[in-house]
Design an enzyme around this catalytic site. Structure first.
Site, PDB file in Angstrom:
ATOM      1  CG  HIS A 315      -2.069   0.923   1.122  1.00  0.00           C
ATOM      2  ND1 HIS A 315      -1.979   2.273   1.334  1.00  0.00           N
ATOM      3  CD2 HIS A 315      -3.346   0.675   0.758  1.00  0.00           C
ATOM      4  CE1 HIS A 315      -3.167   2.825   1.129  1.00  0.00           C
ATOM      5  NE2 HIS A 315      -4.020   1.886   0.775  1.00  0.00           N
ATOM      6  CG  ASP A 373      -8.441  -4.320  -2.831  1.00  0.00           C
ATOM      7  OD1 ASP A 373      -7.676  -3.363  -3.030  1.00  0.00           O
ATOM      8  OD2 ASP A 373      -9.685  -4.220  -2.864  1.00  0.00           O
TER       9      ASP A 373
END
Ligand code: SDX
Length: 439
Positions: A315, A373
């Site tokens: 991320h 996700d």
């Protein structure tokens, strides 16, 4: 708090050009949380130079009061409320209200907001005929891009971005119609008739009902599944200045209408590096197939010459656990138990992949952790939702963040069209060469 009123710290940030010895001072601004910023709005005017920051890794594009993320601590706050508390105690419509208005709604405000949303869930009958034009195998995100962009062709009484009533109506319509548009995309793929929204159902319950009900018999959404979907929508509602939200802000800066701006956000979210990762995670887990192949794929993810990446990992901001992934991992077990799915080999595989990756120096050094996700797709699959609908559900939730940031931007006192510059490294000026002289 307008920037020029922000607490300005002394000393300012001094820039020195060691080619000429020239130096300039730029204000350092502080927010209520997070890193200070160097206010470079006068940089080009004073120095004749630009900053250079492809991917905006060190750039604050705006001032906002909506969401705060601390990537090192794994903190996510919406208007100051920790995501863990909101996921456990609130519901999606409350989050929409909170993101838009800055406070949790009172009972009266929530009832009013619920009414505003519920009575805008239907689609114009002519808009429904759009779906006849799509192939059965159209990706639902392609349908979402098309249909959401077309909302501006139908709802002319909510296009004037300078009229607060138009803005409110557009906000209601976008939040309310996304589940309907999404469910109709799914029905198009399975060749079933559209199921109208039901005003007596909750937000997530209504979406699941439109997805799975048929005209042939009563369909009851299991309360725990509806609750799990509500929690998933809460977890995906907003996330500061991510790629799709920044896309919506940039589109909004040209004063495009809100439906067009959200259609641009949907397009950006679709990419596998962003919201499309949930679909890519399921494809990756299916490709890995079994636990004994996990080391092979972890090795590939570390190989510079191999384009393969562990989808659902890493991320730009979180260099610790994404708090949403932690909550979703717990939700996985709850939903699988509720649906009596029993052993879900993909969940076992995902947890083994997480275990091995988090012990590996490469992932530890690069601070790559599971993101939002990584687990969501396993829950969707358990709910019977096809992989192609995973990012669509992300979009249903994220429209709350997109429209809140759009609404915040449109009321900015100092509105400027977003227009970045560049470092030009192409051909310098030269004269045209007639084709007869080209070699
Ligand atoms: C979302 O921004 C948001 O807030 C997004 C989001 C939201 O709610 O809006 O949180 C939702 O988009 C989550 C992210 C979903 N995407 C994925 O899971 C796709 C896989 N992850 C990545 O491709 C990547 O981690 C990004 C795109 C998420 C972040 O990319 P960055 O910040 O630009 O980091 P990078 O690509 O420069 O990677 C840094 C290093 C690189 O190695 P070096 O070049 O430094 O040697 O880490 C490596 C990368 O090769 N790396 C990975 C990896 N992710 C990064 N290596 C293997 N597998 C991965 N998944």
């Amino acid at each position: 708090m307008p920037l020029d009123k922000a607490a300005t710290k002394e000393p300012t940030f001094t820039l020195i050009d060691n080619r000429t010895g020239q130096n300039w001072n730029f204000p350092i601004l502080s927010g209520s949380l997070g890193p200070d910023v160097i206010d470079v709005r006068r940089l080009y005017a004073e120095t004749g130079m630009f900053t250079f920051d492809p991917g905006y890794t060190s750039t604050a594009s705006c001032e906002s009061t909506i969401t705060f993320i601390d990537g090192d601590e794994g903190v996510l706050l919406h208007r100051g409320y920790p995501i863990e508390q909101l996921a456990a105690k609130s519901d999606f419509l409350e989050i929409c209200y909170l993101l838009l208005n800055g406070e949790l709604p009172t009972k009266v405000q929530k009832k009013e907001f619920w009414k505003g949303i519920t009575y805008h869930t239907m689609l114009d009958e002519k808009l429904k005929s759009f779906y006849q034009g799509f192939r059965r195998d159209s990706h639902p995100m392609a349908i979402m891009c098309g249909v959401v962009g077309a909302l501006s062709a139908f709802y002319h009484d909510s296009l004037d971005i300078h009229d607060p009533e138009h803005r409110q109506l557009a906000i209601y319509r976008l939040i309310a119609k996304m589940p309907t548009i999404a469910a109709y995309a799914y029905k198009t793929a399975v060749g079933q008739p559209f199921i109208s929204p039901r005003n007596e159902l909750g937000f997530a319950e209504n979406f699941l009902h439109m997805m799975f009900a048929t005209p042939c018999e009563e369909y009851k959404v299991r309360p725990k599944v509806a609750r799990a979907m509500e929690r998933i929508l809460v977890l995906h509602a907003d996330h500061e200045q991510n790629a799709s939200t920044s896309t919506v802000r940039l589109a909004g800066s040209s004063h495009a209408n809100p439906f067009a701006c959200v259609a641009a956000g949907i397009a950006s979210l679709w990419g596998p590096a962003h919201g499309g990762a949930n679909e890519a995670v399921l494809k990756m887990l299916n490709e890995i197939g079994s636990k004994n192949r996990v080391p092979e794929y972890v090795k590939r993810a570390k190989d510079k010459d191999d384009p393969f990446r562990l989808m659902g990992f890493g991320h730009r901001v979180y260099k610790n656990f994404d708090p949403r992934a932690t909550i979703l991992r717990e939700s996985c077990h709850e939903v699988l138990d509720e649906l009596d799915v029993g052993e879900e080999p993909l969940l076992e595989l995902a947890m083994e992949l997480e275990r091995i990756a988090l012990q590996d120096d490469y992932f530890i050094k690069k601070k790559l952790y599971p993101n939002v996700d990584f687990y969501s797709g396993i829950i969707y699959r358990a709910m019977g939702i096809p992989v192609s609908m995973f990012t669509v559900i992300f979009a249903i939730a994220r429209v709350a963040g997109w429209i809140s940031h759009w609404n915040e931007w449109i009321q900015e006192p100092e509105q400027k069209i977003g227009r970045p510059r560049q470092l030009f490294t192409g051909a310098t000026k030269r004269n045209f060469v007639p084709i007869s002289q080209r070699r």
